[in-house]
Write a protein that holds these residues in place. Structure first.
Motif, PDB file in Angstrom:
ATOM      1  N   LEU A   1       0.860  -1.179   0.000  1.00 31.80           N
ATOM      2  CA  LEU A   1       0.000   0.000   0.000  1.00 31.80           C
ATOM      3  C   LEU A   1       0.895   1.228   0.000  1.00 31.80           C
ATOM      4  CD1 LEU A   1      -2.356  -1.307   2.835  1.00 31.80           C
ATOM      5  CD2 LEU A   1      -2.612  -1.658   0.371  1.00 31.80           C
ATOM      6  N   GLN A   2       0.817   2.006  -1.092  1.00 35.54           N
ATOM      7  CA  GLN A   2       1.733   3.147  -1.203  1.00 35.54           C
ATOM      8  C   GLN A   2       1.131   4.400  -0.576  1.00 35.54           C
ATOM      9  OE1 GLN A   2       2.241   5.911  -4.038  1.00 35.54           O
ATOM     10  NE2 GLN A   2       3.783   6.514  -2.530  1.00 35.54           N
ATOM     11  N   GLY A   3       1.892   5.017   0.325  1.00 40.08           N
ATOM     12  CA  GLY A   3       1.442   6.240   0.981  1.00 40.08           C
ATOM     13  C   GLY A   3       1.985   6.301   2.394  1.00 40.08           C
ATOM     14  N   LEU A   4       1.758   7.440   3.039  1.00 36.47           N
ATOM     15  CA  LEU A   4       2.243   7.626   4.409  1.00 36.47           C
ATOM     16  C   LEU A   4       1.272   6.949   5.374  1.00 36.47           C
ATOM     17  CD1 LEU A   4       4.396   9.431   6.113  1.00 36.47           C
ATOM     18  CD2 LEU A   4       2.380  10.847   6.535  1.00 36.47           C
ATOM     19  N   GLY A   5       1.793   6.031   6.156  1.00 33.38           N
ATOM     20  CA  GLY A   5       0.934   5.324   7.119  1.00 33.38           C
ATOM     21  C   GLY A   5       0.879   6.085   8.432  1.00 33.38           C
ATOM     22  N   SER A   6      -0.325   6.286   8.979  1.00 28.26           N
ATOM     23  CA  SER A   6      -0.397   6.901  10.311  1.00 28.26           C
ATOM     24  C   SER A   6      -1.522   6.269  11.124  1.00 28.26           C
ATOM     25  CB  SER A   6      -0.544   8.419  10.227  1.00 28.26           C
ATOM     26  OG  SER A   6      -1.721   8.735   9.570  1.00 28.26           O
ATOM     27  N   PHE A   7      -1.241   6.149  12.426  1.00 29.44           N
ATOM     28  CA  PHE A   7      -2.203   5.473  13.302  1.00 29.44           C
ATOM     29  C   PHE A   7      -3.423   6.353  13.556  1.00 29.44           C
ATOM     30  CE2 PHE A   7       1.718   3.259  14.445  1.00 29.44           C
ATOM     31  CZ  PHE A   7       1.280   1.938  14.454  1.00 29.44           C
ATOM     32  N   VAL A   8      -4.610   5.767  13.350  1.00 28.58           N
ATOM     33  CA  VAL A   8      -5.862   6.416  13.764  1.00 28.58           C
ATOM     34  C   VAL A   8      -6.144   5.925  15.183  1.00 28.58           C
ATOM     35  CG1 VAL A   8      -8.334   6.641  13.283  1.00 28.58           C
ATOM     36  CG2 VAL A   8      -6.680   6.471  11.384  1.00 28.58           C
ATOM     37  N   ASP A   9      -6.084   4.625  15.359  1.00 31.06           N
ATOM     38  CA  ASP A   9      -6.068   4.003  16.692  1.00 31.06           C
ATOM     39  C   ASP A   9      -5.173   2.781  16.594  1.00 31.06           C
ATOM     40  OD1 ASP A   9      -7.585   1.688  15.903  1.00 31.06           O
ATOM     41  OD2 ASP A   9      -9.403   2.912  15.975  1.00 31.06           O
TER      42      ASP A   9
ATOM     43  N   ASN B   1      -5.586  -0.247  16.091  1.00 32.45           N
ATOM     44  CA  ASN B   1      -5.887  -1.253  15.071  1.00 32.45           C
ATOM     45  C   ASN B   1      -6.289  -0.645  13.724  1.00 32.45           C
ATOM     46  OD1 ASN B   1      -7.023  -2.755  17.873  1.00 32.45           O
ATOM     47  ND2 ASN B   1      -5.731  -3.996  16.510  1.00 32.45           N
ATOM     48  N   THR B   2      -6.183   0.665  13.609  1.00 35.35           N
ATOM     49  CA  THR B   2      -6.612   1.315  12.365  1.00 35.35           C
ATOM     50  C   THR B   2      -5.499   2.224  11.845  1.00 35.35           C
ATOM     51  OG1 THR B   2      -8.813   1.383  13.356  1.00 35.35           O
ATOM     52  CG2 THR B   2      -8.508   2.646  11.319  1.00 35.35           C
TER      53      THR B   2
ATOM     54  N   LYS C   1      -4.144   7.642  -3.522  1.00 36.03           N
ATOM     55  CA  LYS C   1      -5.518   7.526  -3.031  1.00 36.03           C
ATOM     56  C   LYS C   1      -5.454   7.265  -1.531  1.00 36.03           C
ATOM     57  CE  LYS C   1      -6.105   2.646  -3.829  1.00 36.03           C
ATOM     58  NZ  LYS C   1      -6.742   1.502  -4.044  1.00 36.03           N
ATOM     59  N   GLU C   2      -6.373   7.903  -0.816  1.00 34.57           N
ATOM     60  CA  GLU C   2      -6.354   7.719   0.638  1.00 34.57           C
ATOM     61  C   GLU C   2      -7.184   6.498   0.997  1.00 34.57           C
ATOM     62  OE1 GLU C   2      -6.364  11.332   2.997  1.00 34.57           O
ATOM     63  OE2 GLU C   2      -7.790  10.335   4.336  1.00 34.57           O
ATOM     64  N   GLN C   3      -6.677   5.671   1.888  1.00 30.69           N
ATOM     65  CA  GLN C   3      -7.444   4.499   2.329  1.00 30.69           C
ATOM     66  C   GLN C   3      -7.174   4.218   3.800  1.00 30.69           C
ATOM     67  OE1 GLN C   3      -6.026   0.797   0.464  1.00 30.69           O
ATOM     68  NE2 GLN C   3      -4.299   1.944  -0.342  1.00 30.69           N
ATOM     69  N   THR C   4      -8.090   3.484   4.398  1.00 32.43           N
ATOM     70  CA  THR C   4      -7.935   3.127   5.805  1.00 32.43           C
ATOM     71  C   THR C   4      -8.061   1.621   5.919  1.00 32.43           C
ATOM     72  OG1 THR C   4      -8.897   5.225   6.457  1.00 32.43           O
ATOM     73  CG2 THR C   4      -8.883   3.536   8.121  1.00 32.43           C
ATOM     74  N   ILE C   5      -7.154   1.027   6.680  1.00 35.61           N
ATOM     75  CA  ILE C   5      -7.218  -0.424   6.862  1.00 35.61           C
ATOM     76  C   ILE C   5      -7.310  -0.746   8.349  1.00 35.61           C
ATOM     77  CG2 ILE C   5      -5.934  -0.997   4.756  1.00 35.61           C
ATOM     78  CD1 ILE C   5      -3.480  -1.492   6.688  1.00 35.61           C
ATOM     79  N   THR C   6      -7.795  -1.943   8.648  1.00 34.89           N
ATOM     80  CA  THR C   6      -7.748  -2.396  10.038  1.00 34.89           C
ATOM     81  C   THR C   6      -6.802  -3.600  10.106  1.00 34.89           C
ATOM     82  OG1 THR C   6      -9.701  -3.735   9.679  1.00 34.89           O
ATOM     83  CG2 THR C   6     -10.048  -1.588  10.699  1.00 34.89           C
ATOM     84  N   THR C   7      -6.211  -3.769  11.281  1.00 29.72           N
ATOM     85  CA  THR C   7      -5.173  -4.790  11.410  1.00 29.72           C
ATOM     86  C   THR C   7      -5.095  -5.293  12.843  1.00 29.72           C
ATOM     87  OG1 THR C   7      -2.815  -5.177  11.003  1.00 29.72           O
ATOM     88  CG2 THR C   7      -3.376  -3.011  11.830  1.00 29.72           C
TER      89      THR C   7
END
Ligand code: FAD
Ligand code: NAD
Length: 464
Positions: free
Chosen positions: A110-118, A120-121, A128-134
């Motif tokens: 996944l190309q882009g800057l990763g930043s924590f929302v919480d 697990n997110t 393109k902006e996307q949000t994943i859970t993990t």
């Protein structure tokens, strides 16, 4: 999308962690903010620097040793543009290799800057902006060059390693701040091409964290290449203009020297990189140096989040990051991996190379440990004379009572590859006599390790 494990950062720590996670059956994502994978090491670190070191070493040999080998060349010229172009091709082949490995292992990149929302997110801001859970996260965001507070890096004349890997001209006089690994490797590149190189180092030796014998020997060899040194000098001012640089440094007596050049490479270490990661959103702790704090399992204070490589404590080395990537993947899988940190080798890719594993003599003295030393010079090796690489030595440190090898330090041709056998011996807790009694092919550089072990055993080296 939902993943078992998400790795942030695709350097040698991150991509190796992702592969091991996928091998262990986890659904894995790898987030990288740049367009190419491989991080510092593949793009602006290990690989491009070694490509330029190899090209310039050929050039240097063509000028200095070929004639004695009976190879006559006229009109040898350095084409820096071609060297940089070849370096670029080596980098893209290598980073494309990582793309292939990601596909092969079915890892989602996944190309882009990763930043924590919480915890697990993760939000990925890219094209393109996307949000994943993990479920779990491995932070492998690496490091960036550090500098000194009063230095303005204009990236044209006052530069870091990144710019030094793509200069458009050979400097006339390159002033390097820092006599560590980057300073000496990139200094070698340009000294071989004819630049005058001045190294300003705060400590009293080059590569000060390595065994002092190595720094002393390397200083002699690089001096022949035209290096000049200002050891025990603290840089106080750096000024860059459109075409020049002026570096002021103060010695221990308070006297100031002024060094004028056309480029200044700032190589005073690297700092952990966590900008934009949103650590504050989930309360991940960092230490005073900005490194993410981890426990013995490389777990942060947020239990489902781990961190590895340059962004945590320890040596900033690609292979250390790789080991940690594998360690975390296996730990998450419930296995019980182990890293023997004292046996992670360190290499400086100058010529001759410097390579080391285990304790230095200074460290053994500080520990108050009884030890013995065995050394063997390269010039006593038939192999070294045949290839005209006679500079260097092997130094073995062993426990005075048990004879267990505690450290191996090599300066000389092919030291980088030779150190692996010292790591193997030390992983199996070999004694100096164990190695000395093993057959080593003749003629090879490795015979110097056998002889140094013989010297450490009972001062019974054969060829000295
Ligand atoms: P990095 O390789 O720094 O990778 C981190 C990655 O994370 C980067 O690609 C970055 O873009 C990405 N990233 C950061 N934040 C985010 C985010 N929020 N979202 C998405 N992506 C993010 N080591 C050796 O062992 N041998 C050598 O010969 C050697 N030579 C070197 C030469 C030079 C000139 C330099 C500068 C370094 C060298 N090193 C060498 C050191 C080596 O490059 C590092 O130790 C190694 O790259 C660390 O790996 P890492 O995976 O921790 O981080
Ligand atoms: P380094 O820590 O190897 O060397 C920095 C040097 O700068 C030290 O000798 C330090 O004493 C000196 N210094 C610090 N402040 C100073 C000041 N104010 N004035 C003068 N000298 C000063 O760091 P580096 O060479 O920048 O490399 C960064 C990291 O990258 C290292 O941790 C290294 O492990 C890694 N790296 C590894 C390799 C390799 O494995 N071959 C190659 C390049 C980089």
């Amino acid at each position: 999308m939902t993943y078992d494990i998400t790795v942030i950062g695709s350097g040698p720590g991150g991509y190796v962690a992702a592969i091991r996670c996928a091998q262990l059956g986890f659904k894995t994502a790898l987030i990288e903010k740049y367009n190419t994978l491989g991080g510092t090491c593949l793009n602006v670190g290990c690989i491009p620097s070694k490509a330029l070191l190899d090209s310039t070493e050929h050039y240097h040999n063509a000028q200095t040793t070929f004639a004695e080998h009976g190879i006559k060349l006229t009109g040898v010229k350095a084409d820096l543009g071609q060297m940089i172009k070849r370096k670029g091709e080596v980098v893209s082949q290598t980073t494309q290799g990582i793309d292939f490995l990601m596909k092969k292992n079915k890892i989602d990149v996944l190309q882009g800057l990763g930043s924590f929302v919480d915890k697990n997110t993760i939000k990925i801001s890219g094209e393109k902006e996307q949000t994943i859970t993990t479920d779990k996260v491995i932070i492998a965001t690496g490091s960036k060059p550090s500098s000194l507070p009063f230095i303005k890096l204009d990236k044209k004349r006052v530069i870091t390693s990144t710019e030094a890997l793509q200069l458009k001209e050979i400097p006339k006089h390159l002033v390097i701040i820092g006599g560590g690994v980057i300073g000496l490797e990139l200094g070698s590149v340009y000294a071989r091409l004819g630049a005058k190189v001045s190294v300003v180092e705060y400590m009293d030796s080059l590569i000060p964290t390595m065994d002092t014998t190595m720094g002393r020997e390397l200083k002699k060899v690089l001096k022949k290449l035209g290096f000049e040194y200002y050891l025990k000098h603290k840089v106080t001012e750096v000024k860059g203009t459109a075409k020049t640089v002026t570096v002021k440094a103060e010695n221990t007596k308070g006297e100031t020297v002024e060094i004028k050049g056309d480029y200044c490479l700032v190589a005073v270490g690297r700092k952990p990189y966590t900008e934009g990661l949103g650590l504050e959103n989930i309360g991940i702790a960092t230490d005073k140096a900005g490194r993410i704090e981890v426990d013995g399992q490389l777990q942060t204070n947020v239990p489902n989040i781990y961190a590895i490589g340059d962004v945590i404590k320890g040596a900033m080395l690609a292979h250390k990051a790789e080991e940690e990537g594998v360690f975390v993947a296996e730990t998450i899988a419930g296995q019980k991996p182990h890293i023997h940190y004292n046996l992670i080798p360190a290499v400086v890719y100058t010529w001759p190379e410097v390579a080391a594993v285990g304790y230095t003599e200074q460290q053994l003295k500080e520990q108050g440990r009884a030890y013995k030393t065995g050394s063997f010079p390269y010039r006593a090796l038939g192999r070294a004379r045949a290839s005209m690489d006679i500079e260097g030595l092997v130094k073995v440190l062993a426990d005075k009572e048990t004879d267990e090898i505690l450290g191996v330090h090599i300066i000389g041709a092919r030291a980088a590859d030779m150190i692996a056998s010292a790591v193997t011996a030390m992983e199996y807790r070999a004694s100096a006599e164990d190695v000395a009694r093993m057959s080593h092919a003749h003629p090879t550089y490795m015979e110097a390790v056998k002889e140094a072990c013989l010297a450490a055993t009972e001062n019974r080296a054969i060829h000295m």
